[in-house]
Design an enzyme around this catalytic site. Structure first.
Site, PDB file in Angstrom:
ATOM      1  NE  ARG A 154      -4.271  -1.450   0.129  1.00  0.00           N
ATOM      2  CZ  ARG A 154      -4.489  -2.406  -0.786  1.00  0.00           C
ATOM      3  NH1 ARG A 154      -3.622  -2.623  -1.753  1.00  0.00           N
ATOM      4  NH2 ARG A 154      -5.597  -3.129  -0.744  1.00  0.00           N
ATOM      5  CG  HIS A 195      -3.921  -0.252  -6.741  1.00  0.00           C
ATOM      6  ND1 HIS A 195      -4.212   0.329  -5.533  1.00  0.00           N
ATOM      7  CD2 HIS A 195      -3.972  -1.592  -6.516  1.00  0.00           C
ATOM      8  CE1 HIS A 195      -4.431  -0.612  -4.628  1.00  0.00           C
ATOM      9  NE2 HIS A 195      -4.297  -1.794  -5.214  1.00  0.00           N
TER      10      HIS A 195
HETATM   11  P1  NAP Z   1      -1.908 -11.945   4.357  1.00  0.00           P
HETATM   12  O1  NAP Z   1      -2.149 -13.312   3.828  1.00  0.00           O
HETATM   13  O2  NAP Z   1      -2.728 -11.447   5.479  1.00  0.00           O
HETATM   14  O3  NAP Z   1      -0.363 -11.868   4.745  1.00  0.00           O
HETATM   15  C1  NAP Z   1       0.196 -10.763   5.379  1.00  0.00           C
HETATM   16  C2  NAP Z   1       1.651 -11.062   5.713  1.00  0.00           C
HETATM   17  O4  NAP Z   1       2.219  -9.874   6.288  1.00  0.00           O
HETATM   18  C3  NAP Z   1       1.799 -12.178   6.734  1.00  0.00           C
HETATM   19  O5  NAP Z   1       2.930 -12.959   6.440  1.00  0.00           O
HETATM   20  C4  NAP Z   1       2.008 -11.398   8.042  1.00  0.00           C
HETATM   21  O6  NAP Z   1       2.758 -12.078   9.036  1.00  0.00           O
HETATM   22  C5  NAP Z   1       2.797 -10.220   7.538  1.00  0.00           C
HETATM   23  N1  NAP Z   1       2.695  -9.090   8.484  1.00  0.00           N
HETATM   24  C6  NAP Z   1       1.596  -8.425   8.881  1.00  0.00           C
HETATM   25  N2  NAP Z   1       1.911  -7.488   9.810  1.00  0.00           N
HETATM   26  C7  NAP Z   1       3.245  -7.585   9.993  1.00  0.00           C
HETATM   27  C8  NAP Z   1       4.166  -6.921  10.833  1.00  0.00           C
HETATM   28  N3  NAP Z   1       3.781  -5.962  11.693  1.00  0.00           N
HETATM   29  N4  NAP Z   1       5.469  -7.280  10.779  1.00  0.00           N
HETATM   30  C9  NAP Z   1       5.877  -8.268   9.936  1.00  0.00           C
HETATM   31  N5  NAP Z   1       5.055  -8.942   9.105  1.00  0.00           N
HETATM   32  C10 NAP Z   1       3.750  -8.608   9.133  1.00  0.00           C
HETATM   33  O7  NAP Z   1      -2.053 -10.852   3.188  1.00  0.00           O
HETATM   34  P2  NAP Z   1      -1.916 -11.082   1.609  1.00  0.00           P
HETATM   35  O8  NAP Z   1      -3.130 -11.753   1.078  1.00  0.00           O
HETATM   36  O9  NAP Z   1      -0.605 -11.705   1.337  1.00  0.00           O
HETATM   37  O10 NAP Z   1      -1.952  -9.562   1.086  1.00  0.00           O
HETATM   38  C11 NAP Z   1      -1.013  -8.616   1.498  1.00  0.00           C
HETATM   39  C12 NAP Z   1      -1.352  -7.238   0.967  1.00  0.00           C
HETATM   40  O11 NAP Z   1      -1.107  -7.153  -0.442  1.00  0.00           O
HETATM   41  C13 NAP Z   1      -2.804  -6.793   1.082  1.00  0.00           C
HETATM   42  O12 NAP Z   1      -3.128  -6.391   2.400  1.00  0.00           O
HETATM   43  C14 NAP Z   1      -2.860  -5.645   0.097  1.00  0.00           C
HETATM   44  O13 NAP Z   1      -2.510  -4.438   0.760  1.00  0.00           O
HETATM   45  C15 NAP Z   1      -1.783  -5.986  -0.919  1.00  0.00           C
HETATM   46  N6  NAP Z   1      -2.340  -6.252  -2.252  1.00  0.00           N
HETATM   47  C16 NAP Z   1      -2.016  -5.418  -3.277  1.00  0.00           C
HETATM   48  C17 NAP Z   1      -2.520  -5.664  -4.544  1.00  0.00           C
HETATM   49  C18 NAP Z   1      -2.135  -4.781  -5.705  1.00  0.00           C
HETATM   50  O14 NAP Z   1      -2.744  -4.892  -6.775  1.00  0.00           O
HETATM   51  N7  NAP Z   1      -1.156  -3.925  -5.570  1.00  0.00           N
HETATM   52  C19 NAP Z   1      -3.373  -6.750  -4.775  1.00  0.00           C
HETATM   53  C20 NAP Z   1      -3.680  -7.576  -3.703  1.00  0.00           C
HETATM   54  C21 NAP Z   1      -3.166  -7.318  -2.429  1.00  0.00           C
HETATM   55  P3  NAP Z   1       2.188 -13.440   9.685  1.00  0.00           P
HETATM   56  O15 NAP Z   1       2.272 -14.466   8.592  1.00  0.00           O
HETATM   57  O16 NAP Z   1       3.135 -13.711  10.785  1.00  0.00           O
HETATM   58  O17 NAP Z   1       0.789 -13.166  10.124  1.00  0.00           O
HETATM   59  C1  GLV Z   2      -5.776  -4.781  -4.193  1.00  0.00           C
HETATM   60  O1  GLV Z   2      -5.080  -3.865  -3.923  1.00  0.00           O
HETATM   61  C2  GLV Z   2      -6.311  -5.688  -3.238  1.00  0.00           C
HETATM   62  O2  GLV Z   2      -6.219  -5.400  -2.021  1.00  0.00           O
HETATM   63  O3  GLV Z   2      -6.847  -6.734  -3.642  1.00  0.00           O
END
Ligand code: NAP
Ligand code: GLV
Length: 306
Positions: free
Chosen positions: A221, A269
């Site tokens: 983000r 994005h």
């Molecule tokens: P997720 O499955 O919830 O994984 C989040 C990861 O971040 C986990 O490994 C978590 O650790 C770690 N984390 C959270 N807080 C932390 C902290 N304080 N210190 C260290 N590590 C931390 O999320 P996801 O599905 O992978 O998605 C991640 C993010 O990608 C979304 O929230 C979104 O902002 C972004 N995203 C962007 C796009 C785009 O088009 N640009 C698309 C989709 C998503 P733990 O494993 O220990 O819980």
């Molecule tokens: C995109 O940014 C998502 O959170 O899926």
């Protein structure tokens, strides 16, 4: 027992049409066309207008149509009775991986400057095998990105909140191991969720730990990044550049400095866009689960913020 759509920055109409087709027995409306606010139990959200849910006193279930949930947690007044879920699936993770891979290859092989430069200027390059990539966030998406990169022979490191063990990935966890994870990094990929703990995590101190020609790929983000710190590190030649998909203000304003630095590549994005049919399937499944008191898919722990 109705559903309202709080969708901005995307056209809500195709979502409304598809959801009405899938759940013909349920009244479903756009939030600003709802006649009986008290009947709304479920909110389907993408970047809802701040505080817009508070006019609907009986919302008990909030479904994000994207993987991020901060667009809800940071803009609405949530109560303990509300359950939250987000949309995530294999395709979304793979789409992000492909974007990250394109960014890594373009950076290592100077494709961006080749497109702009149009002159015969050979440049030295580094191979994937000679490169250390560190992935911040090892969840659904970051875990997939890290594991996929190992198959290419890249040295891969990862950092998460709680300890992880992923084949071929050197894993670090917690604030006390962040510097260790960053040291020796050539390319930093941020896939963290935005929470109070991760806000501003990409700053002069952390980015300053990367190797001298360090490169950032930010698909998390915009508020993870302290923008002026990145600009200064690039100007001072302490970083080589960045590929940025997310911004503090989206769309990125025309006058923003990021548009004017050749070392920075901006995308609007689009690293991964939720597939509507897949997301609608999840919404329908979760609506049924919610109605019958079953556990929701991809439920978010409210206190954790992701
Ligand atoms: P997720 O499955 O919830 O994984 C989040 C990861 O971040 C986990 O490994 C978590 O650790 C770690 N984390 C959270 N807080 C932390 C902290 N304080 N210190 C260290 N590590 C931390 O999320 P996801 O599905 O992978 O998605 C991640 C993010 O990608 C979304 O929230 C979104 O902002 C972004 N995203 C962007 C796009 C785009 O088009 N640009 C698309 C989709 C998503 P733990 O494993 O220990 O819980
Ligand atoms: C995109 O940014 C998502 O959170 O899926």
């Amino acid at each position: 027992m109705s559903i309202a759509l709080f969708i901005t920055r995307k056209d809500p109409q195709p979502w409304l049409k598809q959801l009405r087709e899938e759940l013909p027995e349920v009244p479903i409306d756009l939030y600003d066309e709802v006649r009986d606010p008290e009947a709304i139990e479920m909110a389907v959200c993408w970047k809802p207008v701040p505080d817009s849910l508070s006019a609907f006193p009986n919302i008990r279930f909030i479904q994000s149509i994207g993987a991020g949930i901060e667009h809800v947690t940071k803009t609405q007044q949530l109560t303990n009775e509300m359950r939250l879920s987000r949309f995530i699936d294999d395709k979304l993770s793979q789409d992000i991986y492909e974007y990250v891979l394109a960014g890594i290859m373009s950076h290592l092989r100077h494709l961006g400057s080749a497109i702009n430069q149009r002159s015969w200027t050979p440049q030295p390059y580094r191979t994937l095998q000679e490169t250390t990539v560190t992935v911040l966030g090892l969840g659904e998406i970051g875990g997939h990105v890290a594991k996929s990169l190992t198959k290419l022979g890249t040295k891969v490191q990862g950092w998460s909140r709680t300890p992880k063990s992923l084949d071929g990935v050197r894993c670090f966890a917690g604030p006390e191991q962040l510097n260790e994870a960053l040291t020796g990094t050539d390319i930093l990929v941020n896939v963290l969720p935005l929470t109070d703990e991760t806000h501003g995590i990409l700053n002069a101190d952390t980015l300053g730990q990367l190797n001298a020609d360090g490169y950032l790929i930010n698909v998390g983000r915009g508020h993870h990044l302290v923008e002026k710190d990145l600009l200064k590190l690039i100007k001072d030649r302490k970083m080589s550049g960045a590929l940025l998909d997310v911004f503090q203000t989206e769309p990125l304003p025309e006058a923003h400095a990021f548009w004017h630095r050749p070392e920075i590549t901006v995308t609007p994005h689009v690293a991964a866009i939720s597939d509507r049919s897949r997301a609608v399937n999840l919404i329908v499944e979760n609506w049924k689960r919610f109605q019958s008191g079953k556990p929701l898919l991809h439920e978010v722990a409210p206190g954790r913020g992701y």
